[in-house]
Design an enzyme around this catalytic site. Structure first.
Site, PDB file in Angstrom:
ATOM      1  N   THR A   1       0.815  -1.209   0.000  1.00  0.00           N
ATOM      2  CA  THR A   1       0.000   0.000   0.000  1.00  0.00           C
ATOM      3  C   THR A   1       0.850   1.262   0.000  1.00  0.00           C
ATOM      4  O   THR A   1       0.375   2.325  -0.369  1.00  0.00           O
ATOM      5  CB  THR A   1      -0.860   0.002   1.275  1.00  0.00           C
ATOM      6  OG1 THR A   1      -0.002  -0.354   2.369  1.00  0.00           O
ATOM      7  CG2 THR A   1      -1.957  -1.027   1.183  1.00  0.00           C
TER       8      THR A   1
ATOM      9  N   ARG B   1      -7.890  13.304   2.296  1.00  0.00           N
ATOM     10  CA  ARG B   1      -6.576  13.810   1.905  1.00  0.00           C
ATOM     11  C   ARG B   1      -5.709  12.643   1.428  1.00  0.00           C
ATOM     12  O   ARG B   1      -5.618  11.608   2.093  1.00  0.00           O
ATOM     13  CB  ARG B   1      -5.925  14.507   3.099  1.00  0.00           C
ATOM     14  CG  ARG B   1      -4.567  15.038   2.760  1.00  0.00           C
ATOM     15  CD  ARG B   1      -4.024  15.921   3.878  1.00  0.00           C
ATOM     16  NE  ARG B   1      -2.679  16.313   3.519  1.00  0.00           N
ATOM     17  CZ  ARG B   1      -1.595  15.990   4.227  1.00  0.00           C
ATOM     18  NH1 ARG B   1      -1.715  15.324   5.351  1.00  0.00           N
ATOM     19  NH2 ARG B   1      -0.418  16.359   3.811  1.00  0.00           N
ATOM     20  N   ILE B   2      -5.093  12.799   0.289  1.00  0.00           N
ATOM     21  CA  ILE B   2      -4.243  11.759  -0.286  1.00  0.00           C
ATOM     22  C   ILE B   2      -2.794  12.103   0.045  1.00  0.00           C
ATOM     23  O   ILE B   2      -2.298  13.165  -0.318  1.00  0.00           O
ATOM     24  CB  ILE B   2      -4.448  11.708  -1.822  1.00  0.00           C
ATOM     25  CG1 ILE B   2      -5.904  11.370  -2.168  1.00  0.00           C
ATOM     26  CG2 ILE B   2      -3.477  10.735  -2.473  1.00  0.00           C
ATOM     27  CD1 ILE B   2      -6.381  10.018  -1.700  1.00  0.00           C
TER      28      ILE B   2
ATOM     29  N   ASN C   1       0.013  10.535  -0.856  1.00  0.00           N
ATOM     30  CA  ASN C   1       0.956  10.351  -1.960  1.00  0.00           C
ATOM     31  C   ASN C   1       0.151   9.914  -3.177  1.00  0.00           C
ATOM     32  O   ASN C   1      -0.401   8.822  -3.200  1.00  0.00           O
ATOM     33  CB  ASN C   1       1.996   9.281  -1.575  1.00  0.00           C
ATOM     34  CG  ASN C   1       2.999   9.010  -2.683  1.00  0.00           C
ATOM     35  OD1 ASN C   1       2.666   8.991  -3.865  1.00  0.00           O
ATOM     36  ND2 ASN C   1       4.240   8.790  -2.296  1.00  0.00           N
TER      37      ASN C   1
ATOM     38  N   THR D   1       1.231   6.386  -4.920  1.00  0.00           N
ATOM     39  CA  THR D   1       0.891   5.117  -4.276  1.00  0.00           C
ATOM     40  C   THR D   1      -0.620   4.975  -4.108  1.00  0.00           C
ATOM     41  O   THR D   1      -1.155   3.865  -4.199  1.00  0.00           O
ATOM     42  CB  THR D   1       1.589   4.989  -2.904  1.00  0.00           C
ATOM     43  OG1 THR D   1       1.285   6.152  -2.117  1.00  0.00           O
ATOM     44  CG2 THR D   1       3.083   4.868  -3.067  1.00  0.00           C
TER      45      THR D   1
ATOM     46  N   GLN E   1      -3.130   1.983  -5.460  1.00  0.00           N
ATOM     47  CA  GLN E   1      -4.139   1.237  -4.712  1.00  0.00           C
ATOM     48  C   GLN E   1      -5.440   1.130  -5.508  1.00  0.00           C
ATOM     49  O   GLN E   1      -6.085   0.091  -5.528  1.00  0.00           O
ATOM     50  CB  GLN E   1      -4.419   1.933  -3.365  1.00  0.00           C
ATOM     51  CG  GLN E   1      -3.359   1.675  -2.337  1.00  0.00           C
ATOM     52  CD  GLN E   1      -3.200   0.193  -2.092  1.00  0.00           C
ATOM     53  OE1 GLN E   1      -4.079  -0.457  -1.552  1.00  0.00           O
ATOM     54  NE2 GLN E   1      -2.100  -0.377  -2.538  1.00  0.00           N
TER      55      GLN E   1
ATOM     56  N   GLU F   1      -9.508  -0.515  -0.389  1.00  0.00           N
ATOM     57  CA  GLU F   1     -10.629  -1.363  -0.826  1.00  0.00           C
ATOM     58  C   GLU F   1     -11.537  -0.682  -1.839  1.00  0.00           C
ATOM     59  O   GLU F   1     -12.117  -1.339  -2.708  1.00  0.00           O
ATOM     60  CB  GLU F   1     -11.491  -1.816   0.356  1.00  0.00           C
ATOM     61  CG  GLU F   1     -10.877  -1.698   1.703  1.00  0.00           C
ATOM     62  CD  GLU F   1     -10.341  -3.010   2.262  1.00  0.00           C
ATOM     63  OE1 GLU F   1      -9.546  -2.949   3.202  1.00  0.00           O
ATOM     64  OE2 GLU F   1     -10.695  -4.077   1.763  1.00  0.00           O
TER      65      GLU F   1
END
Ligand code: FES
Ligand code: FES
Lengths: 735, 176
Positions: free
Chosen positions: A464, A626-627, A629, A632, A636, A702
């Site tokens: 992840t 909020r992401i 990165n 990555t 996912q 998921e």
């Protein structure tokens, strides 16, 4: 210090910090560890699905070259059962008795000097059985049922009456197959005893739980057990429990007084570490002609093994997916003679969402309302279960931006109306979400005299990007360049972490890292509180922020000093602080905690002569809060999408209906998506930092999978006029 | 040249069917006494400690064990160690040159062509061979000829992007 608001929604897409090790083959996975003097274990598994062992024949194997021992229920060490977790009771201890409850159950463990000798000897172990008739069919009336096993059944309003009086109703049944997690890394365990202390390399997504289970199994304190897993070759849920083979390997090592290493074979990966259970779902929908939902009645029955638990409330998401006044959800599990099911990427929601989103698509045609529009009309900004506003739910933006990027408006609503040469072209969409999940989590942060930082937690990185995003987050919190920060994980001796599962780790661990870093900065400020040589003397820890390796007065970079200077002046080699996070209480914060949301748009091509379905395009618009990165996080989502394509078109674990043997337990027979099955995938992140937690993140492990299968079957309907209610889609259903 | 690992291996294991096998791996020569059943994969991993090559199935169905034999990609789980005698074996450990990682390794990092990383050594060995085979002409071709390498994490689009970048990169990166 910096605040959530001041940060960008989407964090820099830097390449993984563990990339160099992974591309050079230098990243050690559990199967890669060896110690001097180790012996090799091999499992022998039952060839019946129900009954008992009358006699084990182990003499020939025991005298085979290189064999150290053969363990069966007759000579195995008696071990305790591990602790219950959020996923249910611990898996049953291995080799307890003569009872057989599924085909492929471990009945013996052969230990030899080499893997070849162990494998050869295992073939010589035989068992005489007294076989009973196995229960294998999900709908077998003789099977014992568990009702509402997770206490998540929901009811509001009066669904039965509302269905009775609804303008339009739909009653449908949906089937989903058994799928097998099949991470590529074969699960491995290496157990080494030193007196009463145990060190284990194990393929796990949750080292703290494996440690607790081993401690209870052998009656030793947790502090005497160390579980190491710096790299995991994938898990998708399969590594969330301390499986019997893990206990068995440690047992064999204890009994032989040798380090013992076990690597599961690919066929054993189908029976030893769980799978997504098959299920049948009955869904009734009542709706007005204008598209407003008035009733949802969603029931499910899924398969369960005889002696274990699996968290799989298929219908639970229907309770809060849409605005609807009258809802009932009911889940049941049927106990069968099958290997234990377990969480597999997007457990329960992958299946439940397939039913709900298929039904809405079907109704969109009945009512003549665009599928996106139909969902918009039933959108809710509050959690219908408790009336609280969601902590973050940008699904409207997902619909809008996803539809635009996909070109949804080019869709001719008529089924079978779009073609490209001989291919029938179909557009389909589905909503997606994965509910909020978190567990308590801890992390420790240290800044050293040379100005470098070391942050750690007993978490895992299953692909992840935990190593990377936690290093990024720590660097941001401490105001250090990324190269100065090392994040370490995968060791149960580190501060306790939650599982890498349920899309919960990034949020929970991120919040613990955030807390640890803030406490660390505070201890630096405390250190110089009365230090006349420090420009920070007398400043409150609340009034500082960090950048360029320095702590300084907020908004005033000149008034401050570096970590290096503070530590040097005080003769301190390093300062550390431990931080923690606990899931917030919805009532306390007045917000219902939201998971990730998404809208999925798919174009399929169907060959009408062959029944062949190809996925041509996928657009996933995702609200992941909020992401941290972008690189990555996008991975996912594409990974989940590939899993969803497999679920829709390929994956089906076939159990022989007479013997209970898994008939396709290899990668040659159990089909997963390969490169040629996957088109270019478009991913876009929308929304805002989640309001429920300090770091504002939501997990995205998921949500990438959820909604892909119904978007594909909905597109297949649009292409062909054939409604698929059973997964995976097989060629014959389209001919 | 003989290796320390080989000294240990030559005398420590006694089994019924053994033979002495000389393997040329990444430019070094190793002499091993091996059970004749030992695959090239197990010889690399268990006897030589070259654990970068991965075992995902041991049945020839996943590609994780891909190595090069005389520059061509093979599945080391389907190759007996004895069959590899006298041939030049290259593993992921041998791909990194004096000037750092191979362009394909760099491209995999840049394009995030992996997640858990378990399939990655096999993917990279396949990708390098694919280009030598002249099979990286289009995305379609890359997808087709990379389909023997399963990535259960689903990194496929990024794997294609990484290979495309190297194949079409020109200059230094095109030099394989
Ligand atoms: S391990 Fe060789 S192909 Fe899977
Ligand atoms: S990166 Fe995990 S299998 Fe490919």
């Amino acid at each position: 210090m910096s605040t959530v608001e001041s940060r960008p929604l989407i964090g820099e897409g830097i390449s993984r910090v563990d990339g160099p090790r992974k591309v050079t083959g230098a990243a050690p996975y559990p199967m890669d560890f060896s110690v001097p003097g180790q012996a090799y274990g091999t499992l022998v598994q039952s060839t019946i699905a129900a009954g008992r062992i009358v006699r084990m024949h182990t003499d020939e194997a025991a005298h085979s070259p290189g064999v150290v021992t053969v363990l069966t229920h007759e000579n195995a060490l008696e071990v305790g059962t591990g602790p219950a977790s959020v996923l249910g009771a611990s898996p049953p201890a291995p080799l307890r008795n003569d009872r057989i409850v599924h085909h492929g159950q471990h009945i013996a463990f052969v230990v030899a000097e080499t893997p070849e000798q162990a494998t050869a000897a295992a073939r010589l172990v035989r068992a005489d059985y007294e076989a009973a008739e196995p229960l294998l069919d999900l709908q077998d009336p003789r099977a014992e049922h568990l009702h509402d096993p997770w206490g998540m059944d929901h009811s509001r309003g009066d669904a039965a009456a509302a269905l009775e009086s609804a303008e339009v109703t739909l009653h449908s049944t949906y089937l989903t197959a058994d799928n097998t997690n099949n991470p590529l890394g074969l699960f491995a365990t290496l157990a080494v005893w030193d007196g009463d202390t145990l060190t284990v390399h194990d393929t796990s997504q949750w080292p703290s739980m494996v440690r607790a289970s081993l401690a209870m199994a052998f009656g030793i304190p947790e502090s005497s057990v160390r579980v190491l897993v710096p790299y995991v070759g994938g898990g998708f849920g399969a590594g969330l429990r301390a499986w019997p083979h893990v206990i068995l390997t440690a047992m064999a090592a204890r009994m032989t007084k040798r380090p013992v290493k076990l690597v599961l074979t690919r066929p054993q990966m189908f029976t030893s570490i769980g799978h997504r259970p098959s299920g049948v779902q009955w869904l009734s929908v009542g709706i007005r002609r204008d598209g407003e939902l008035v009733a949802l009645d969603h029931r499910s029955l899924s398969s369960l093994s005889m002696e274990d638990n699996d968290f799989e409330p298929f219908s639970s998401g229907t309770a809060f997916a849409y605005q609807c006044p009258n809802v009932i959800t009911r889940d049941e599990q049927a106990k069968l003679n099958i290997a234990v099911p377990t969480s597999m990427r997007a457990p329960a929601e992958a299946q439940g969402n397939f039913a709900l989103e298929s039904a809405l698509d079907e109704l969109s045609y009945t009512l003549g309302i665009d599928p996106v529009e139909l969902r918009l009309r039933n959108h809710t900004d509050v959690d219908p279960r408790n009336g609280l506003p969601w902590s973050g739910k940008a699904i409207l933006e997902c619909y809008e931006i996803g539809a635009r990027r996909f070109g949804w408006s080019d869709r001719n609503p008529e089924p079978r109306s779009m073609r490209d040469g001989n291919w029938l072209v179909g557009y389909g969409m589905a909503s997606a979400m994965f509910p909020y999940f978190a567990q308590p989590c801890m992390a420790e942060a240290t800044v050293n005299r040379d100005g470098s930082a070391f942050v750690r937690s007993a978490a895992t990185d299953i692909g992840t990007g935990t190593y990377t995003v936690m290093a990024q987050l720590s660097a941001e919190e401490l105001g250090l360049p990324l190269e100065k920060v090392r994040f370490d994980l995968g060791d149960s001796d580190m501060p306790d972490s939650m599982m890498a599962g349920g899309s919960g780790l990034t949020g929970a661990l991120g919040n613990a890292v955030h807390d640890a870093c803030r406490r660390l900065v505070r201890s630096f400020v405390d250190l110089v509180r009365d230090d006349a040589d420090s420009p920070l003397m007398g400043i409150s820890p609340h009034d500082v922020e960090c950048s360029d390796g320095r702590i300084h007065l907020m908004g005033c970079p000149d008034r401050g000093e570096s970590y290096v200077d503070i530590l040097a002046r005080h003769g301190t080699p390093q300062l550390s602080a431990t931080g923690s996070s606990t899931p917030p209480d919805a009532k306390e914060i007045g917000l219902s905690l939201a998971g990730a949301y998404g809208a999925k748009f798919v174009e399929v091509r169907v060959d009408p002569d062959l029944g062949l379905v190809r996925v041509a395009r996928v657009v996933s618009a995702i609200d992941g809060g909020r992401i941290l990165n972008e690189k990555t996080a996008r991975s996912q989502i594409i990974g989940g999408t590939v899993g969803g394509i497999g679920m829709a078109l390929l994956e089906d674990t076939v159990t022989d209906p007479r013997t209970g043997r898994i008939a396709n337990g290899t990668f040659a027979d159990y089909l997963v998506a390969v490169n040629a099955d996957v088109p270019e995938l478009d991913v876009v992140f929308v929304g805002e930092p989640d309001r429920g937690t300090p770091t504002g993140t939501k997990g995205v492990g998921e949500v990438g999978l959820v909604g892909i299968a119904p978007a594909i079957t909905n597109a297949v309907y649009h292409a062909t006029g054939k409604r698929i209610r059973s997964l995976p889609i097989t060629l014959d259903t389209l001919l | 040249m003989r290796d320390v690992a080989s000294e240990r291996d030559v005398d420590s294991r006694s089994t019924v069917n053994e033979r002495v096998v000389t393997l040329d791996v990444n430019g070094r020569t190793y002499t091993l006494r091996l059970d004749t059943r030992v695959t090239l994969l197990d010889a690399l991993r268990d006897r030589l400690g070259l654990v970068g090559t991965k075992k995902g199935c041991d049945q020839g169905a996943c590609g994780a064990c891909t190595v090069h034999l005389d520059g061509r990609r093979v599945l080391s789980c389907l190759t007996l160690a004895a069959q590899a005698e006298g041939r030049e074996i290259t593993t992921i450990e041998g791909l990194t040159g004096a000037d750092g990682p191979h362009p394909v390794q760099r491209a995999f990092m840049e394009h995030d062509g992996f997640q858990c990383g378990f399939c990655t050594p096999g993917q990279i060995m396949s990708a390098v061979a694919l280009m030598a085979e002249g099979r990286a002409g289009s995305d379609e071709e890359i997808r087709e000829y990379m389909s023997g390498n399963i990535c259960r994490c689903g990194a496929y689009p990024n794997i294609v992007a990484a290979i495309r970048a190297v194949a079409s990169g020109g200059g230094h990166d095109a030099h394989l």
